[in-house]
Motif scaffolding. Sequence first.
Motif, PDB file in Angstrom:
ATOM      1  N   ALA A  56       0.835  -1.204   0.000  1.00 29.42           N
ATOM      2  CA  ALA A  56       0.000   0.000   0.000  1.00 29.42           C
ATOM      3  C   ALA A  56       0.870   1.255   0.000  1.00 29.42           C
ATOM      4  O   ALA A  56       0.574   2.230  -0.708  1.00 29.42           O
ATOM      5  CB  ALA A  56      -0.934  -0.001   1.204  1.00 29.42           C
ATOM      6  N   SER A  57       1.957   1.248   0.742  1.00 32.06           N
ATOM      7  CA  SER A  57       2.874   2.371   0.772  1.00 32.06           C
ATOM      8  C   SER A  57       3.536   2.561  -0.586  1.00 32.06           C
ATOM      9  O   SER A  57       3.685   3.696  -1.070  1.00 32.06           O
ATOM     10  CB  SER A  57       3.936   2.142   1.850  1.00 32.06           C
ATOM     11  OG  SER A  57       4.851   3.195   1.886  1.00 32.06           O
ATOM     12  N   PHE A  58       3.926   1.468  -1.217  1.00 35.90           N
ATOM     13  CA  PHE A  58       4.524   1.533  -2.550  1.00 35.90           C
ATOM     14  C   PHE A  58       3.543   2.146  -3.554  1.00 35.90           C
ATOM     15  O   PHE A  58       3.897   3.054  -4.309  1.00 35.90           O
ATOM     16  CB  PHE A  58       4.940   0.134  -2.997  1.00 35.90           C
ATOM     17  CG  PHE A  58       5.343   0.064  -4.447  1.00 35.90           C
ATOM     18  CD1 PHE A  58       6.542   0.594  -4.866  1.00 35.90           C
ATOM     19  CD2 PHE A  58       4.498  -0.521  -5.374  1.00 35.90           C
ATOM     20  CE1 PHE A  58       6.918   0.541  -6.207  1.00 35.90           C
ATOM     21  CE2 PHE A  58       4.859  -0.578  -6.715  1.00 35.90           C
ATOM     22  CZ  PHE A  58       6.068  -0.055  -7.123  1.00 35.90           C
ATOM     23  N   VAL A  59       2.301   1.666  -3.560  1.00 37.53           N
ATOM     24  CA  VAL A  59       1.287   2.176  -4.484  1.00 37.53           C
ATOM     25  C   VAL A  59       1.042   3.664  -4.242  1.00 37.53           C
ATOM     26  O   VAL A  59       0.956   4.459  -5.183  1.00 37.53           O
ATOM     27  CB  VAL A  59      -0.022   1.363  -4.378  1.00 37.53           C
ATOM     28  CG1 VAL A  59      -1.148   2.017  -5.154  1.00 37.53           C
ATOM     29  CG2 VAL A  59       0.202  -0.065  -4.868  1.00 37.53           C
ATOM     30  N   ALA A  60       0.963   4.061  -2.975  1.00 35.91           N
ATOM     31  CA  ALA A  60       0.765   5.478  -2.656  1.00 35.91           C
ATOM     32  C   ALA A  60       1.930   6.317  -3.177  1.00 35.91           C
ATOM     33  O   ALA A  60       1.719   7.410  -3.723  1.00 35.91           O
ATOM     34  CB  ALA A  60       0.600   5.664  -1.151  1.00 35.91           C
ATOM     35  N   GLY A  61       3.146   5.808  -3.035  1.00 35.74           N
ATOM     36  CA  GLY A  61       4.313   6.527  -3.533  1.00 35.74           C
ATOM     37  C   GLY A  61       4.289   6.688  -5.042  1.00 35.74           C
ATOM     38  O   GLY A  61       4.638   7.734  -5.579  1.00 35.74           O
ATOM     39  N   VAL A  62       3.857   5.642  -5.732  1.00 41.45           N
ATOM     40  CA  VAL A  62       3.759   5.713  -7.195  1.00 41.45           C
ATOM     41  C   VAL A  62       2.695   6.730  -7.601  1.00 41.45           C
ATOM     42  O   VAL A  62       2.922   7.564  -8.482  1.00 41.45           O
ATOM     43  CB  VAL A  62       3.439   4.329  -7.794  1.00 41.45           C
ATOM     44  CG1 VAL A  62       3.092   4.433  -9.269  1.00 41.45           C
ATOM     45  CG2 VAL A  62       4.606   3.372  -7.585  1.00 41.45           C
ATOM     46  N   LYS A  63       1.538   6.675  -6.944  1.00 41.05           N
ATOM     47  CA  LYS A  63       0.454   7.607  -7.287  1.00 41.05           C
ATOM     48  C   LYS A  63       0.851   9.061  -7.030  1.00 41.05           C
ATOM     49  O   LYS A  63       0.455   9.954  -7.766  1.00 41.05           O
ATOM     50  CB  LYS A  63      -0.798   7.278  -6.478  1.00 41.05           C
ATOM     51  CG  LYS A  63      -1.532   6.059  -6.968  1.00 41.05           C
ATOM     52  CD  LYS A  63      -2.780   5.842  -6.169  1.00 41.05           C
ATOM     53  CE  LYS A  63      -3.593   4.674  -6.699  1.00 41.05           C
ATOM     54  NZ  LYS A  63      -4.820   4.476  -5.920  1.00 41.05           N
ATOM     55  N   ASP A  64       1.632   9.287  -5.988  1.00 40.12           N
ATOM     56  CA  ASP A  64       2.056  10.644  -5.640  1.00 40.12           C
ATOM     57  C   ASP A  64       3.323  11.081  -6.379  1.00 40.12           C
ATOM     58  O   ASP A  64       3.844  12.162  -6.121  1.00 40.12           O
ATOM     59  CB  ASP A  64       2.318  10.750  -4.130  1.00 40.12           C
ATOM     60  CG  ASP A  64       1.050  10.619  -3.316  1.00 40.12           C
ATOM     61  OD1 ASP A  64      -0.053  10.797  -3.881  1.00 40.12           O
ATOM     62  OD2 ASP A  64       1.159  10.316  -2.105  1.00 40.12           O
ATOM     63  N   ASP A  65       3.808  10.211  -7.262  1.00 37.98           N
ATOM     64  CA  ASP A  65       5.054  10.471  -7.984  1.00 37.98           C
ATOM     65  C   ASP A  65       6.187  10.747  -6.989  1.00 37.98           C
ATOM     66  O   ASP A  65       7.062  11.575  -7.241  1.00 37.98           O
ATOM     67  CB  ASP A  65       4.895  11.625  -8.972  1.00 37.98           C
ATOM     68  CG  ASP A  65       5.990  11.636 -10.034  1.00 37.98           C
ATOM     69  OD1 ASP A  65       6.594  10.580 -10.294  1.00 37.98           O
ATOM     70  OD2 ASP A  65       6.243  12.712 -10.592  1.00 37.98           O
TER      71      ASP A  65
END
Length: 70
Positions: A56-65
Amino acid sequence: MTEPQTLRWVKSSYSNNGGTCVEWAPAHASVTGIVPVRDSKNAAGPVLGVSVPAFASFVAGVKDDGFGIA
């Protein structure tokens, strides 16, 4: 972990660009708390298992660039 070929793999809708893509198995993650992740271009290759919070942290980081380009 369950054998990779028996998991139901899902690819991001953003993966149609022909670039580097990953697949994950959400049903397995919801039951075990471990998210199986693999390279979509190498289905017979290795599978990485990460915790749900880490994924979930990884996905959030990707979404937030948040990772940027090195």
